[in-house]
Design a protein around this motif. Structure first.
Motif, short mmCIF file in Angstrom:
data_model
loop_
_atom_site.label_atom_id
_atom_site.label_comp_id
_atom_site.label_asym_id
_atom_site.label_seq_id
_atom_site.Cartn_x
_atom_site.Cartn_y
_atom_site.Cartn_z
N HIS A 1 0.66 -1.30 0.09
CA HIS A 1 -0.01 0.06 0.08
C HIS A 1 0.77 1.18 -0.01
N PRO A 2 0.48 2.41 -0.62
CA PRO A 2 0.96 3.77 -0.60
C PRO A 2 1.20 4.04 0.90
N ALA A 3 0.08 3.72 1.79
CA ALA A 3 0.30 4.19 3.07
C ALA A 3 1.45 3.53 3.99
N LEU A 4 1.93 2.18 3.48
CA LEU A 4 2.87 1.64 4.10
C LEU A 4 3.88 2.47 3.94
N ILE A 5 4.87 2.74 4.77
CA ILE A 5 6.11 3.68 4.95
C ILE A 5 7.51 3.08 4.50
N ASN A 6 8.05 3.54 3.52
CA ASN A 6 9.31 3.00 3.06
C ASN A 6 10.45 4.01 3.06
N THR A 7 11.25 3.65 3.94
CA THR A 7 12.61 4.58 3.85
C THR A 7 13.64 4.03 3.11
N GLN A 8 13.26 3.04 2.38
CA GLN A 8 14.64 2.32 1.38
C GLN A 8 14.28 2.45 0.09
N GLY A 9 12.94 2.98 -0.17
CA GLY A 9 12.79 3.09 -1.73
C GLY A 9 12.37 1.70 -2.28
N MET B 1 4.32 6.59 9.72
CA MET B 1 3.16 6.20 9.72
C MET B 1 3.18 5.52 11.29
N LYS B 2 2.17 5.79 12.28
CA LYS B 2 2.16 5.26 13.55
C LYS B 2 1.33 3.87 13.48
N PHE B 3 2.00 2.65 13.97
CA PHE B 3 1.08 1.54 14.17
C PHE B 3 1.31 1.15 15.73
N PRO B 4 0.22 1.51 16.36
CA PRO B 4 0.43 1.43 17.84
C PRO B 4 0.14 0.06 18.05
N CYS C 1 -5.96 -1.63 9.12
CA CYS C 1 -6.82 -1.76 7.84
C CYS C 1 -7.12 -0.19 7.37
N ILE C 2 -7.84 0.26 8.44
CA ILE C 2 -8.45 1.59 8.23
C ILE C 2 -7.29 2.54 7.84
N GLN C 3 -6.13 2.60 8.73
CA GLN C 3 -5.18 3.26 8.58
C GLN C 3 -4.43 3.10 7.06
N LEU C 4 -4.28 1.97 6.61
CA LEU C 4 -3.77 1.48 5.05
C LEU C 4 -4.69 2.01 4.08
N LEU C 5 -5.95 1.66 4.39
CA LEU C 5 -6.80 1.78 3.26
C LEU C 5 -7.60 3.10 3.08
N GLN C 6 -7.64 3.75 4.25
CA GLN C 6 -8.48 5.34 4.47
C GLN C 6 -7.41 6.10 4.65
N GLU C 7 -6.19 5.90 4.96
CA GLU C 7 -5.17 6.66 5.41
C GLU C 7 -5.55 7.67 6.26
N ARG C 8 -6.48 7.09 7.33
CA ARG C 8 -6.71 7.90 8.80
C ARG C 8 -6.84 7.20 9.80
N ASP C 9 -6.81 7.95 11.01
CA ASP C 9 -6.63 7.17 12.33
C ASP C 9 -8.02 6.98 12.88
N VAL C 10 -8.08 5.93 13.83
CA VAL C 10 -9.53 5.91 14.45
C VAL C 10 -8.88 5.26 15.86
N ILE D 1 -10.54 -12.52 6.69
CA ILE D 1 -11.46 -11.19 6.36
C ILE D 1 -10.69 -10.45 5.35
N SER D 2 -11.52 -10.51 4.26
CA SER D 2 -11.31 -9.80 3.02
C SER D 2 -11.56 -8.34 3.26
N VAL D 3 -10.57 -7.12 3.27
CA VAL D 3 -10.86 -5.81 3.62
C VAL D 3 -10.47 -5.04 2.13
N ARG D 4 -11.45 -4.19 1.75
CA ARG D 4 -11.26 -3.50 0.42
C ARG D 4 -11.93 -2.14 0.51
N ASN D 5 -11.47 -1.02 -0.31
CA ASN D 5 -12.23 0.03 -0.15
C ASN D 5 -13.31 -0.08 -1.26
N PRO D 6 -14.45 0.52 -1.11
CA PRO D 6 -15.71 0.15 -2.12
C PRO D 6 -15.21 0.59 -3.33
#
Length: 216
Positions: free
Chosen positions: A19-27, A39-42, A58-67, A211-216
């Motif tokens: 996912h683009p939301a996954l953070i990559n410091t190595q390219g 990105m914080k993953f508590p 899943c919400i962080q990765l797919l919706q790029e928001r925190d809850v 559990i399959s999780v996707r954006n609509p």
């Protein structure tokens, strides 16, 4: 268990389906965010909340928001004590994901467990940038039922990207982790499959639950 502080982590993502939301410091391949973005993953704070944290990831990765996990717990209809004692089952987790605006579908893999079938589901359910999977896990060396989030799959390189809120695989050398942080990073497909075989738990007729999780 002791309270675990929320970490600030850089999550490497070398698997091709990620996912683009996954953070990559190595390219690495498959990561579209700029280097150095964090990105914080508590980590999981209390017993029984692994499913809620898997939903949160899943919400962080797919919706790029925190809850907050507290909000997710309220949406299950269960009390904090019920969650601590019994955890949250797959149907309630899927309902919470749907309430949060994501598509979620429970898939029960029938016995006997077949690694090739499981691998095929992973590849199909985690398309590049668009999906995650929450799956049942156990500790390889002993009983511990658990939910983790799969954020990337590369069957060519035989790698799976996993975020585990509770450090279940505490002997895995390739985890990018620090004490009191969740485990996250690439894992070999073979090792991942060992975690998913119905070795220490029994789902009656099911070999594993996804559990399959996707954006609509």
């Amino acid at each position: 268990m002791p309270r675990i502080a929320a970490p600030r982590v850089a999550l490497h993502c070398e698997a091709k389906s990620s996912h683009p939301a996954l953070i990559n410091t190595q390219g690495g391949v498959g990561c579209n965010q700029p280097k150095g973005v964090i990105m914080k993953f508590p980590a999981q704070e209390t017993e029984g909340t692994c499913g809620l944290y898997a939903v949160k990831y899943c919400i962080q990765l797919l919706q790029e928001r925190d809850v907050s996990v507290g909000e997710l717990q309220v949406r299950t209809g269960l009390s904090p004590l019920q969650v601590k004692v019994n955890g949250v089952d797959e149907d309630r987790l899927a309902k919470v994901l749907q309430d949060m605006g994501l598509q979620a579908r429970v898939i029960r893999l029938k016995k006997p467990f077949k690694a090739s079938t499981f691998e095929g589901y992973l590849e199909a359910l985690v398309p590049e940038d668009r999906g995650c999977v929450i799956t049942a896990w156990h500790r390889v060396c002993g009983p511990h039922y658990h939910w983790v989030t799969v954020a990337g799959v590369d069957l060519v390189e035989e790698q799976v990207m996993v975020i585990d809120s509770y450090q279940i695989d505490d002997e895995h050398e390739d985890w990018e982790q620090e004490p009191e942080e969740p485990c996250k990073g690439n894992m070999s497909l073979d090792r991942f499959i060992e975690h998913c075989k119905p070795k220490w738990f029994n789902f009656d007729e099911d070999a594993n639950i996804l559990i399959s999780v996707r954006n609509p």
